[in-house]
Write a protein that holds these residues in place. Structure first.
Motif, mmCIF file in Angstrom:
data_model
loop_
_atom_site.group_PDB
_atom_site.id
_atom_site.type_symbol
_atom_site.label_atom_id
_atom_site.label_comp_id
_atom_site.label_asym_id
_atom_site.label_seq_id
_atom_site.Cartn_x
_atom_site.Cartn_y
_atom_site.Cartn_z
ATOM 1 N N GLN A 156 0.814 -1.206 0.000
ATOM 2 C CA GLN A 156 0.000 0.000 0.000
ATOM 3 C C GLN A 156 0.855 1.267 0.000
ATOM 4 N N TYR A 157 2.060 1.210 0.553
ATOM 5 C CA TYR A 157 2.961 2.357 0.567
ATOM 6 C C TYR A 157 3.821 2.464 -0.695
ATOM 7 N N ARG A 158 3.854 1.410 -1.476
ATOM 8 C CA ARG A 158 4.767 1.338 -2.612
ATOM 9 C C ARG A 158 4.578 2.495 -3.587
ATOM 10 N N TRP A 159 3.394 2.923 -3.848
ATOM 11 C CA TRP A 159 3.164 4.005 -4.804
ATOM 12 C C TRP A 159 3.547 5.361 -4.233
ATOM 13 N N LYS A 160 3.617 5.475 -2.907
ATOM 14 C CA LYS A 160 3.992 6.750 -2.283
ATOM 15 C C LYS A 160 5.501 6.944 -2.209
ATOM 16 N N LEU A 161 6.253 5.867 -2.221
ATOM 17 C CA LEU A 161 7.693 5.964 -2.065
ATOM 18 C C LEU A 161 8.358 6.810 -3.155
ATOM 19 N N PRO A 162 8.076 6.616 -4.453
ATOM 20 C CA PRO A 162 8.706 7.485 -5.460
ATOM 21 C C PRO A 162 8.361 8.964 -5.293
ATOM 22 N N ILE A 163 7.164 9.259 -4.884
ATOM 23 C CA ILE A 163 6.751 10.652 -4.682
ATOM 24 C C ILE A 163 7.522 11.265 -3.526
ATOM 25 N N ILE A 164 7.669 10.525 -2.447
ATOM 26 C CA ILE A 164 8.397 11.018 -1.285
ATOM 27 C C ILE A 164 9.873 11.226 -1.629
ATOM 28 N N LEU A 165 10.485 10.270 -2.347
ATOM 29 C CA LEU A 165 11.885 10.397 -2.718
ATOM 30 C C LEU A 165 12.109 11.560 -3.677
ATOM 31 N N PHE A 166 11.224 11.720 -4.638
ATOM 32 C CA PHE A 166 11.357 12.824 -5.588
ATOM 33 C C PHE A 166 11.236 14.171 -4.878
ATOM 34 N N THR A 167 10.294 14.292 -3.982
ATOM 35 C CA THR A 167 10.101 15.532 -3.239
ATOM 36 C C THR A 167 11.316 15.833 -2.364
ATOM 37 N N ALA A 168 11.857 14.819 -1.717
ATOM 38 C CA ALA A 168 13.036 15.021 -0.879
ATOM 39 C C ALA A 168 14.232 15.462 -1.723
ATOM 40 N N PHE A 169 14.398 14.859 -2.901
ATOM 41 C CA PHE A 169 15.495 15.242 -3.788
ATOM 42 C C PHE A 169 15.309 16.662 -4.303
ATOM 43 N N LEU A 170 14.094 17.003 -4.669
ATOM 44 C CA LEU A 170 13.809 18.317 -5.237
ATOM 45 C C LEU A 170 14.118 19.428 -4.250
ATOM 46 N N PHE A 171 13.755 19.245 -2.996
ATOM 47 C CA PHE A 171 13.943 20.303 -2.022
ATOM 48 C C PHE A 171 15.286 20.243 -1.307
#
Length: 77
Positions: free
Chosen positions: A8-23
């Protein structure tokens, strides 16, 4: 207690990683370029480069590109 599985968390992981990298990294970091010239600062060409050309680079880049000028072969051995 409602626990979500990894599936259930698998789809959120790329979004979280991308956001962390971006900021985490600055989007427009300043760069300093080193310029070296064999002539000393003072004649018409070197004054134009220093006063007009380098100022235009700094202005057009909104301060993101700075020039560190070295005149009179001070960097050469």
């Amino acid at each position: 207690m409602n626990q979500m599985s990894f599936v259930q968390y698998r789809w959120k992981l790329p979004i979280i990683l991308f956001t962390a990298f971006l900021f985490s990294s600055p989007l427009s970091a300043a760069q300093t370029l080193i310029y070296s010239d064999h002539e000393p600062l003072g004649n018409m060409r070197t004054r134009f480069i220093n006063d007009v050309f380098f100022a235009a680079i700094n202005k057009e880049s909104h301060g993101r590109i700075n020039i560190e000028a070295h005149w009179g072969s001070e960097l050469s051995n």
